[in-house]
Design a protein around this motif. Structure first.
Motif, PDB file in Angstrom:
ATOM      1  N   GLY A 164      -6.542 -14.463   6.220  1.00  0.00           N
ATOM      2  CA  GLY A 164      -5.398 -13.956   5.463  1.00  0.00           C
ATOM      3  C   GLY A 164      -5.822 -12.921   4.437  1.00  0.00           C
ATOM      4  N   GLY A 165      -6.917 -13.210   3.732  1.00  0.00           N
ATOM      5  CA  GLY A 165      -7.423 -12.258   2.745  1.00  0.00           C
ATOM      6  C   GLY A 165      -7.854 -10.952   3.376  1.00  0.00           C
ATOM      7  N   GLY A 166      -8.466 -11.018   4.546  1.00  0.00           N
ATOM      8  CA  GLY A 166      -8.889  -9.810   5.241  1.00  0.00           C
ATOM      9  C   GLY A 166      -7.727  -8.923   5.624  1.00  0.00           C
ATOM     10  N   LEU A 167      -6.647  -9.531   6.098  1.00  0.00           N
ATOM     11  CA  LEU A 167      -5.463  -8.759   6.468  1.00  0.00           C
ATOM     12  C   LEU A 167      -4.836  -8.101   5.238  1.00  0.00           C
ATOM     13  N   ILE A 168      -4.723  -8.874   4.154  1.00  0.00           N
ATOM     14  CA  ILE A 168      -4.144  -8.342   2.921  1.00  0.00           C
ATOM     15  C   ILE A 168      -5.002  -7.201   2.370  1.00  0.00           C
ATOM     16  N   ALA A 169      -6.335  -7.406   2.381  1.00  0.00           N
ATOM     17  CA  ALA A 169      -7.243  -6.388   1.845  1.00  0.00           C
ATOM     18  C   ALA A 169      -7.161  -5.092   2.639  1.00  0.00           C
ATOM     19  N   THR A 170      -7.058  -5.203   3.960  1.00  0.00           N
ATOM     20  CA  THR A 170      -6.995  -4.013   4.803  1.00  0.00           C
ATOM     21  C   THR A 170      -5.743  -3.197   4.512  1.00  0.00           C
ATOM     22  N   VAL A 171      -4.598  -3.866   4.429  1.00  0.00           N
ATOM     23  CA  VAL A 171      -3.340  -3.167   4.136  1.00  0.00           C
ATOM     24  C   VAL A 171      -3.400  -2.533   2.744  1.00  0.00           C
ATOM     25  N   GLY A 172      -3.899  -3.295   1.772  1.00  0.00           N
ATOM     26  CA  GLY A 172      -3.946  -2.805   0.400  1.00  0.00           C
ATOM     27  C   GLY A 172      -4.818  -1.581   0.251  1.00  0.00           C
ATOM     28  N   TYR A 173      -6.001  -1.591   0.862  1.00  0.00           N
ATOM     29  CA  TYR A 173      -6.888  -0.442   0.690  1.00  0.00           C
ATOM     30  C   TYR A 173      -6.406   0.760   1.507  1.00  0.00           C
ATOM     31  N   GLY A 174      -5.728   0.498   2.603  1.00  0.00           N
ATOM     32  CA  GLY A 174      -5.124   1.596   3.347  1.00  0.00           C
ATOM     33  C   GLY A 174      -4.094   2.334   2.497  1.00  0.00           C
ATOM     34  N   LEU A 175      -3.315   1.578   1.723  1.00  0.00           N
ATOM     35  CA  LEU A 175      -2.342   2.191   0.824  1.00  0.00           C
ATOM     36  C   LEU A 175      -3.033   3.034  -0.245  1.00  0.00           C
ATOM     37  N   VAL A 176      -4.162   2.538  -0.767  1.00  0.00           N
ATOM     38  CA  VAL A 176      -4.907   3.284  -1.784  1.00  0.00           C
ATOM     39  C   VAL A 176      -5.437   4.592  -1.219  1.00  0.00           C
ATOM     40  N   LEU A 177      -5.989   4.552  -0.019  1.00  0.00           N
ATOM     41  CA  LEU A 177      -6.528   5.772   0.583  1.00  0.00           C
ATOM     42  C   LEU A 177      -5.434   6.806   0.800  1.00  0.00           C
ATOM     43  N   TRP A 178      -4.253   6.343   1.228  1.00  0.00           N
ATOM     44  CA  TRP A 178      -3.142   7.291   1.370  1.00  0.00           C
ATOM     45  C   TRP A 178      -2.798   7.907   0.021  1.00  0.00           C
ATOM     46  N   ALA A 179      -2.753   7.085  -1.027  1.00  0.00           N
ATOM     47  CA  ALA A 179      -2.405   7.582  -2.357  1.00  0.00           C
ATOM     48  C   ALA A 179      -3.422   8.607  -2.846  1.00  0.00           C
ATOM     49  N   GLN A 180      -4.685   8.453  -2.461  1.00  0.00           N
ATOM     50  CA  GLN A 180      -5.714   9.395  -2.895  1.00  0.00           C
ATOM     51  C   GLN A 180      -5.552  10.771  -2.270  1.00  0.00           C
ATOM     52  N   THR A 181      -4.778  10.858  -1.211  1.00  0.00           N
ATOM     53  CA  THR A 181      -4.484  12.176  -0.633  1.00  0.00           C
ATOM     54  C   THR A 181      -3.283  12.826  -1.307  1.00  0.00           C
ATOM     55  N   GLN A 182      -2.588  12.062  -2.170  1.00  0.00           N
ATOM     56  CA  GLN A 182      -1.370  12.559  -2.799  1.00  0.00           C
ATOM     57  C   GLN A 182      -1.516  12.803  -4.302  1.00  0.00           C
ATOM     58  N   ALA A 183      -2.538  12.232  -4.931  1.00  0.00           N
ATOM     59  CA  ALA A 183      -2.704  12.349  -6.382  1.00  0.00           C
ATOM     60  C   ALA A 183      -4.188  12.386  -6.712  1.00  0.00           C
ATOM     61  N   ASP A 184      -4.515  12.738  -7.977  1.00  0.00           N
ATOM     62  CA  ASP A 184      -5.918  12.836  -8.350  1.00  0.00           C
ATOM     63  C   ASP A 184      -6.555  11.452  -8.430  1.00  0.00           C
ATOM     64  N   LEU A 185      -7.881  11.421  -8.267  1.00  0.00           N
ATOM     65  CA  LEU A 185      -8.604  10.154  -8.138  1.00  0.00           C
ATOM     66  C   LEU A 185      -8.489   9.291  -9.386  1.00  0.00           C
ATOM     67  N   GLY A 186      -8.580   9.891 -10.578  1.00  0.00           N
ATOM     68  CA  GLY A 186      -8.547   9.118 -11.808  1.00  0.00           C
ATOM     69  C   GLY A 186      -7.232   8.390 -12.002  1.00  0.00           C
ATOM     70  N   THR A 187      -6.127   9.075 -11.714  1.00  0.00           N
ATOM     71  CA  THR A 187      -4.811   8.459 -11.875  1.00  0.00           C
ATOM     72  C   THR A 187      -4.623   7.303 -10.899  1.00  0.00           C
ATOM     73  N   VAL A 188      -4.997   7.504  -9.639  1.00  0.00           N
ATOM     74  CA  VAL A 188      -4.877   6.436  -8.647  1.00  0.00           C
ATOM     75  C   VAL A 188      -5.748   5.242  -9.029  1.00  0.00           C
ATOM     76  N   ALA A 189      -6.983   5.523  -9.469  1.00  0.00           N
ATOM     77  CA  ALA A 189      -7.887   4.444  -9.848  1.00  0.00           C
ATOM     78  C   ALA A 189      -7.333   3.641 -11.012  1.00  0.00           C
ATOM     79  N   ALA A 190      -6.777   4.332 -12.015  1.00  0.00           N
ATOM     80  CA  ALA A 190      -6.229   3.630 -13.173  1.00  0.00           C
ATOM     81  C   ALA A 190      -5.018   2.791 -12.792  1.00  0.00           C
ATOM     82  N   LEU A 191      -4.116   3.349 -12.003  1.00  0.00           N
ATOM     83  CA  LEU A 191      -2.948   2.597 -11.561  1.00  0.00           C
ATOM     84  C   LEU A 191      -3.354   1.376 -10.749  1.00  0.00           C
ATOM     85  N   ARG A 192      -4.383   1.543  -9.931  1.00  0.00           N
ATOM     86  CA  ARG A 192      -4.812   0.433  -9.094  1.00  0.00           C
ATOM     87  C   ARG A 192      -5.337  -0.732  -9.934  1.00  0.00           C
ATOM     88  N   GLU A 193      -5.902  -0.414 -11.106  1.00  0.00           N
ATOM     89  CA  GLU A 193      -6.481  -1.474 -11.922  1.00  0.00           C
ATOM     90  C   GLU A 193      -5.441  -2.341 -12.605  1.00  0.00           C
TER      91      GLU A 193
END
Length: 276
Positions: A210-239
């Motif tokens: 279950g954790g593996g499935l959740i982690a995969t979806v979550g990080y996929g969303l982060v990678l998409w966001a990194q193509t749309q906004a700067d790295l620092g903003t995405v990293a801060a929001l993710r935290e």
């Protein structure tokens, strides 16, 4: 605004799988189960989605190694420290370092409001570490391990931020990364445990899968966001995952959440508002 919502969802997913990992009695086995999910999903994905551009391959290889290091460090951190101690420090180290990297090397200059928001997020997360009810200060071995984990998070965040922008295929990059890092951790786990790595009970399997499935979806969303906004903003929001983590830790792991912890979480939320 859509980027903000996506990253906040990813933050919730990250806090959820991290709490599952912390609550697992055998964390090496739990991460092995998660890695099994990564390998299966990655193998299926690379067979059906367009491959990333070859210029992103070096980033994929480096990121795969860094993710394995991250999982090993997180396994050790959860062994020597509490979830509400090591998780915020590990996550809080990353956005500041990522922002500094983006400023120095990618010329990503955040506005004054965004910069203040990033600093508030970092300050709030760090305050969460030192506002514990049971002890006046955190255990320093756990702090050292958590900071090392934060450096690993920063490293793979920057590498993936650069790599996914060259990939020209976000899903292809996601699936290849899941396959590489999943295989990498399974090799390490098998080297350390041998065949015993697969000898764990049903509960660990369920939580790990279950954790593996959740982690995969979550990080996929982060990678998409990194193509749309700067790295620092995405990293801060993710935290902001630590806010979700604090609630999960109190509700499910029965860890204390006093007034100071609530105030520190409010500081994080204020930082998010400024970033938006």
């Amino acid at each position: 605004m859509s980027v903000v919502i996506v990253v906040l969802v990813a933050a919730l997913l990250h806090a959820t799988w991290s709490a599952l990992a912390k609550s697992t009695s055998d964390r090496v086995a739990g991460f092995a189960a998660m890695s099994t999910v990564s390998v299966v999903l990655g193998a299926v994905g690379v067979a059906v989605v367009p491959s990333p551009d070859p210029s992103s391959y070096p980033y994929l290889a480096i990121s795969g190694v860094l993710h394995v290091v991250y999982m090993l460090l997180m396994t050790w951190s959860y062994r020597v420290g509490d979830f509400n101690q090591v998780y915020p420090l590990a996550r809080g180290t990353s956005p500041l370092l990522v922002t500094v990297f983006g400023l120095l090397f990618l010329h990503e200059v955040p506005g004054r409001g965004q910069l203040l928001g990033i600093l508030l997020v970092c300050a709030g997360l760090l305050a969460l570490v030192f506002t514990r009810s049971r002890r006046p200060a955190p255990a320093w071995p756990a702090v050292a391990s958590a900071v090392a984990t934060g450096v690993a998070i920063t490293s793979y965040t920057v590498v993936d931020g650069l790599g996914v922008r060259r990939a020209d295929a976000v899903l292809g990059y996601v699936f290849w990364l899941q396959l590489i890092m999943g295989l990498g951790f399974l090799v390490v786990a098998a080297t350390v445990r041998g065949r015993r790595v697969l000898s764990f009970d049903r509960t660990i399997w369920i939580r790990g899968l279950g954790g593996g499935l959740i982690a995969t979806v979550g990080y996929g969303l982060v990678l998409w966001a990194q193509t749309q906004a700067d790295l620092g903003t995405v990293a801060a929001l993710r935290e902001t995952s630590i806010v979700f983590g604090a609630v999960i830790g109190a509700a499910l792991l029965h860890e204390p959440m006093g007034r100071q912890r609530v105030v520190a979480s409010a500081v994080v939320v204020a930082g998010v508002v400024l970033i938006v």
